[in-house]
Design an enzyme around this catalytic site. Structure first.
Site, PDB file in Angstrom:
ATOM      1  N   CYS A  49       0.601  -1.437  -0.055  1.00  0.00           N
ATOM      2  CA  CYS A  49      -0.027  -0.018   0.218  1.00  0.00           C
ATOM      3  C   CYS A  49       0.837   1.306  -0.166  1.00  0.00           C
ATOM      4  CB  CYS A  49      -1.065   0.028   1.271  1.00  0.00           C
ATOM      5  SG  CYS A  49      -1.782  -1.593   1.352  1.00  0.00           S
ATOM      6  N   HIS A  95      -3.244   6.868   2.875  1.00  0.00           N
ATOM      7  CA  HIS A  95      -3.673   5.642   2.180  1.00  0.00           C
ATOM      8  C   HIS A  95      -5.015   5.359   2.554  1.00  0.00           C
ATOM      9  CE1 HIS A  95      -4.166   1.409   1.106  1.00  0.00           C
ATOM     10  NE2 HIS A  95      -3.733   1.079   2.330  1.00  0.00           N
ATOM     11  N   ASN A 120     -10.147  -0.369   0.143  1.00  0.00           N
ATOM     12  CA  ASN A 120      -8.895  -0.159   0.195  1.00  0.00           C
ATOM     13  C   ASN A 120      -8.352  -0.673  -1.225  1.00  0.00           C
ATOM     14  OD1 ASN A 120      -6.081  -0.596   0.608  1.00  0.00           O
ATOM     15  ND2 ASN A 120      -6.143  -1.351   2.661  1.00  0.00           N
TER      16      ASN A 120
HETATM   17  N1  ACO Z   1     -18.652  -8.828   9.140  1.00  0.00           N
HETATM   18  C1  ACO Z   1     -19.077  -9.335  10.285  1.00  0.00           C
HETATM   19  N2  ACO Z   1     -18.287  -9.671  11.301  1.00  0.00           N
HETATM   20  C2  ACO Z   1     -17.008  -9.612  11.034  1.00  0.00           C
HETATM   21  C3  ACO Z   1     -16.370  -9.405   9.968  1.00  0.00           C
HETATM   22  C4  ACO Z   1     -17.273  -8.866   8.730  1.00  0.00           C
HETATM   23  N3  ACO Z   1     -16.915  -8.621   7.699  1.00  0.00           N
HETATM   24  N4  ACO Z   1     -15.249  -9.450   9.995  1.00  0.00           N
HETATM   25  C5  ACO Z   1     -14.722 -10.023  11.102  1.00  0.00           C
HETATM   26  N5  ACO Z   1     -16.077 -10.186  11.845  1.00  0.00           N
HETATM   27  C6  ACO Z   1     -16.351 -10.764  13.230  1.00  0.00           C
HETATM   28  C7  ACO Z   1     -14.947 -11.409  13.622  1.00  0.00           C
HETATM   29  O1  ACO Z   1     -15.134 -12.671  13.416  1.00  0.00           O
HETATM   30  C8  ACO Z   1     -15.251 -11.358  15.083  1.00  0.00           C
HETATM   31  O2  ACO Z   1     -16.243 -11.887  15.753  1.00  0.00           O
HETATM   32  P1  ACO Z   1     -15.960 -12.810  17.143  1.00  0.00           P
HETATM   33  O3  ACO Z   1     -15.905 -11.834  18.102  1.00  0.00           O
HETATM   34  O4  ACO Z   1     -17.142 -13.532  17.079  1.00  0.00           O
HETATM   35  O5  ACO Z   1     -14.771 -13.708  16.851  1.00  0.00           O
HETATM   36  C9  ACO Z   1     -15.436  -9.826  15.441  1.00  0.00           C
HETATM   37  O6  ACO Z   1     -16.274  -9.217  13.894  1.00  0.00           O
HETATM   38  C10 ACO Z   1     -14.536  -8.798  15.796  1.00  0.00           C
HETATM   39  O7  ACO Z   1     -13.524  -9.143  14.821  1.00  0.00           O
HETATM   40  P2  ACO Z   1     -12.136  -8.364  14.893  1.00  0.00           P
HETATM   41  O8  ACO Z   1     -11.074  -8.722  14.047  1.00  0.00           O
HETATM   42  O9  ACO Z   1     -11.807  -8.080  16.527  1.00  0.00           O
HETATM   43  O10 ACO Z   1     -12.530  -6.827  14.621  1.00  0.00           O
HETATM   44  P3  ACO Z   1     -11.922  -5.453  14.587  1.00  0.00           P
HETATM   45  O11 ACO Z   1     -12.885  -4.723  15.739  1.00  0.00           O
HETATM   46  O12 ACO Z   1     -10.505  -5.736  15.116  1.00  0.00           O
HETATM   47  O13 ACO Z   1     -12.254  -4.833  13.358  1.00  0.00           O
HETATM   48  C11 ACO Z   1     -10.974  -4.499  11.189  1.00  0.00           C
HETATM   49  C12 ACO Z   1     -11.652  -5.704  12.153  1.00  0.00           C
HETATM   50  C13 ACO Z   1     -11.946  -3.659  10.834  1.00  0.00           C
HETATM   51  C14 ACO Z   1     -10.105  -5.247   9.932  1.00  0.00           C
HETATM   52  C15 ACO Z   1      -9.761  -3.727  12.262  1.00  0.00           C
HETATM   53  O14 ACO Z   1      -8.953  -4.610  12.929  1.00  0.00           O
HETATM   54  C16 ACO Z   1      -9.206  -2.776  11.262  1.00  0.00           C
HETATM   55  O15 ACO Z   1      -9.640  -1.723  10.685  1.00  0.00           O
HETATM   56  N6  ACO Z   1      -7.846  -3.134  11.184  1.00  0.00           N
HETATM   57  C17 ACO Z   1      -6.920  -2.321  10.188  1.00  0.00           C
HETATM   58  C18 ACO Z   1      -6.704  -3.308   9.362  1.00  0.00           C
HETATM   59  C19 ACO Z   1      -7.084  -2.487   7.697  1.00  0.00           C
HETATM   60  O16 ACO Z   1      -7.488  -1.575   7.679  1.00  0.00           O
HETATM   61  N7  ACO Z   1      -6.189  -3.105   6.832  1.00  0.00           N
HETATM   62  C20 ACO Z   1      -6.097  -2.596   5.526  1.00  0.00           C
HETATM   63  C21 ACO Z   1      -5.275  -3.627   4.581  1.00  0.00           C
HETATM   64  S1  ACO Z   1      -3.911  -3.129   5.149  1.00  0.00           S
HETATM   65  C22 ACO Z   1      -3.343  -1.883   4.660  1.00  0.00           C
HETATM   66  O17 ACO Z   1      -3.966  -1.347   3.814  1.00  0.00           O
HETATM   67  C23 ACO Z   1      -2.056  -1.343   5.145  1.00  0.00           C
END
Ligand code: ACO
Length: 328
Positions: free
Chosen positions: A112, A255, A285
């Protein structure tokens, strides 16, 4: 003395719009979950175009915007983690598609952060004196490297391409670029390649290679923390090194990974989030394409006036990061 300026931008995204509700028919998710966690509402998904197709269309739009011909280009750098093929490079394929016969072409891999890496490489090569006009492209068809059964990743990404043309001009242009890499946490964001395969592989290696995940895999929480900290650090450092204040900066172009990451980073910096340009709700993204797509959108909307100072800031797999301070 002339400086290197961005003289044109372009972008292209595939026409198919896939919204969060559409995705909820494929995986167990909801518009509410995706919107509230990420700010993403829609993304574009390729129905057949590959990375070089998107990149070539973005390039043609950038050439038009810069009012130059493909033959004027002497350098094409493409950042991608989803190339059409291992060989030739996507940059060579784009060269062929747009007829840029005079250009030296190669791809870079910085996920990215790739567009900002591309800016740094292009400006350094140009300052070396051999190149006059460079095309830097971020192009991705991430949909082909997504695990469409993994709701924690497939909802985050989209396909698209953005491009910028760099040339010498009378303005201050690209004032300073800073890059970094921190591989300690590389396993937080991966997409593996072809498995090892030859008649001499050891048994334990064969077993391990069978489990190779060829799709994007991510530890979201690790990336979240890394991203918030690195955006803050990059912006603080580039301001310090150039002697500007955040008040001098009209826009930060981050980004486009996630609204919450950007909100947290803005809060940590003590800056109004309005200073951060965002279009991630529309495109999700798009990895290395996200910054140049946003830049092109701002350019086309007339948001960038001559003399405006902007900061591009990106972070991604590697883990890599980078930022660039530009006077428009
Ligand atoms: N829909 C519904 N539920 C979901 C989804 C979805 N799409 N994805 C995960 N869940 C569930 C999980 O299974 C979990 O359920 P559980 O508690 O029963 O196990 C629950 O939601 C919470 O999951 P987490 O992974 O803890 O969710 P979190 O609050 O951390 O959010 C997210 C996840 C949005 C990915 C967050 O970690 C984030 O924003 N991370 C940054 C990553 C990012 O933006 N990456 C982009 C690519 S990297 C880059 O560009 C550099």
């Amino acid at each position: 003395m002339e400086a290197i300026e961005i003289i044109g931008t372009g972008s292209y995204v595939p026409p198919l719009v896939v919204n969060n509700r559409d995705l909820s028919k494929i995986v167990d998710t909801s518009d509410e979950w995706i919107s509230s966690r990420t700010g993403i509402k829609k993304r574009r998904i390729s129905e057949g175009e590959n990375t070089s197709d998107l990149g070539a269309k973005a390039a043609i739009n950038a050439l038009k915007n810069a009012n130059i011909e493909a033959l004027d280009l002497d350098l094409i750098i493409v950042s991608t983690i989803s190339p059409d093929q291992f060989m030739p490079s996507t940059a060579c394929l784009i060269q062929d598609k747009i007829g840029a016969k005079n250009a030296v072409c190669f791809d870079i891999s910085a996920a990215c952060s790739g567009f900002v890496y591309g800016i740094e490489i292009a400006t350094n090569l140009m300052n070396g004196g051999k190149y006059q006009k460079a095309l830097v492209i971020g192009a991705e068809v991430l949909s082909k490297i997504l695990d469409w059964k993994d709701r924690s990743t497939c909802v985050l990404f989209g396909d698209g391409a953005g491009a910028a043309i760099l040339s010498f001009g009378p303005g201050k242009g690209i004032l300073h670029t800073k890059l970094g890499s921190d591989s300690e946490k590389w396993e937080s964001l991966t997409c593996k390649s072809m498995a090892l395969e030859n008649p001499y592989l050891k048994e334990d290696v064969i077993k391990k290679e069978k489990n190779s995940n060829l799709k994007i895999a991510m530890n979201g929480k690790d990336i979240f923390k890394f991203a918030v900290n690195i955006i803050k650090l990059c912006i603080q450092e580039i301001l310090e090194e150039t002697g500007y204040n955040i008040e001098d900066i009209k826009y930060v172009v981050p980004h486009q990974a996630n609204l919450r990451i950007i909100e947290f980073a803005a809060k940590k910096l003590g800056v109004d989030v309005e200073k951060f340009y965002m279009n991630l709700s529309e495109y999700g993204n798009t990895s290395g394409a996200s910054v140049p797509i946003a830049l092109d959108e701002m350019n086309r909307k007339g948001l960038l006036k001559k003399g405006d100072k902007i900061i591009l800031v990106a972070f991604g797999g590697g883990l890599t990061y980078g930022c660039s301070l530009i006077e428009w």
